[in-house]
Design a protein around this motif. Structure first.
Motif, mmCIF file in Angstrom:
data_model
loop_
_atom_site.group_PDB
_atom_site.id
_atom_site.type_symbol
_atom_site.label_atom_id
_atom_site.label_comp_id
_atom_site.label_asym_id
_atom_site.label_seq_id
_atom_site.Cartn_x
_atom_site.Cartn_y
_atom_site.Cartn_z
ATOM 1 N N VAL A 46 -26.954 -19.954 12.365
ATOM 2 C CA VAL A 46 -25.885 -20.944 12.297
ATOM 3 C C VAL A 46 -24.544 -20.239 12.185
ATOM 4 C CG1 VAL A 46 -24.973 -22.897 11.006
ATOM 5 C CG2 VAL A 46 -27.430 -22.552 11.152
ATOM 6 N N ALA A 47 -23.682 -20.467 13.153
ATOM 7 C CA ALA A 47 -22.335 -19.894 13.109
ATOM 8 C C ALA A 47 -21.374 -20.902 12.492
ATOM 9 C CB ALA A 47 -21.884 -19.528 14.512
ATOM 10 N N GLY A 48 -20.259 -20.425 12.016
ATOM 11 C CA GLY A 48 -19.237 -21.313 11.479
ATOM 12 C C GLY A 48 -19.176 -21.280 9.970
ATOM 13 N N PRO A 49 -18.337 -22.135 9.408
ATOM 14 C CA PRO A 49 -18.143 -22.128 7.954
ATOM 15 C C PRO A 49 -19.390 -22.601 7.213
ATOM 16 C CG PRO A 49 -16.976 -23.962 8.938
ATOM 17 C CD PRO A 49 -17.518 -23.146 10.071
ATOM 18 N N ARG A 50 -19.537 -22.095 6.013
ATOM 19 C CA ARG A 50 -20.656 -22.496 5.158
ATOM 20 C C ARG A 50 -20.481 -23.964 4.761
ATOM 21 N NH1 ARG A 50 -24.575 -20.174 2.494
ATOM 22 N NH2 ARG A 50 -23.962 -18.060 2.976
ATOM 23 N N PRO A 51 -21.556 -24.743 4.832
ATOM 24 C CA PRO A 51 -21.450 -26.156 4.436
ATOM 25 C C PRO A 51 -21.171 -26.302 2.945
ATOM 26 C CG PRO A 51 -23.724 -25.574 4.883
ATOM 27 C CD PRO A 51 -22.894 -24.385 5.259
ATOM 28 N N ARG A 52 -20.604 -27.409 2.569
ATOM 29 C CA ARG A 52 -20.285 -27.664 1.151
ATOM 30 C C ARG A 52 -21.544 -27.774 0.301
ATOM 31 N NH1 ARG A 52 -14.850 -29.192 0.355
ATOM 32 N NH2 ARG A 52 -13.834 -29.678 2.314
#
Length: 78
Positions: A46-52
């Motif tokens: 999974v690329a991108g920002p870490r989920p909350r």
């Protein structure tokens, strides 16, 4: 240096609150260049920002103690 993990994957995952899945680890030495269990946050692909929200932890086999490749030395004159 050798490390020893005497528990099977299911027992180690349970201790750390992780999902063991199909990890085949049955216990023993973890040596450089060999597979050993690693607990991840489950975001390898999974690329991108870490989920909350917190992602589930899971145990998967990974190569243990593999050193990074040597630096590239390009001495060619252009």
């Amino acid at each position: 240096m050798l490390y020893r993990l005497d528990g099977a994957a299911q027992a180690v995952a349970r201790l750390f609150g992780a999902e063991a899945g199909n990890d085949p680890w049955s216990g023993g030495h973890a040596a450089p260049g060999q597979f050993a269990p690693v607990i991840t946050a489950g975001r390898e692909a999974v690329a991108g920002p870490r989920p909350r929200e917190r992602t589930p932890r899971r145990m998967i086999p990974r190569l243990w103690g593999v050193p990074p490749p040597p630096p590239c030395r390009n001495n060619a004159a252009y």
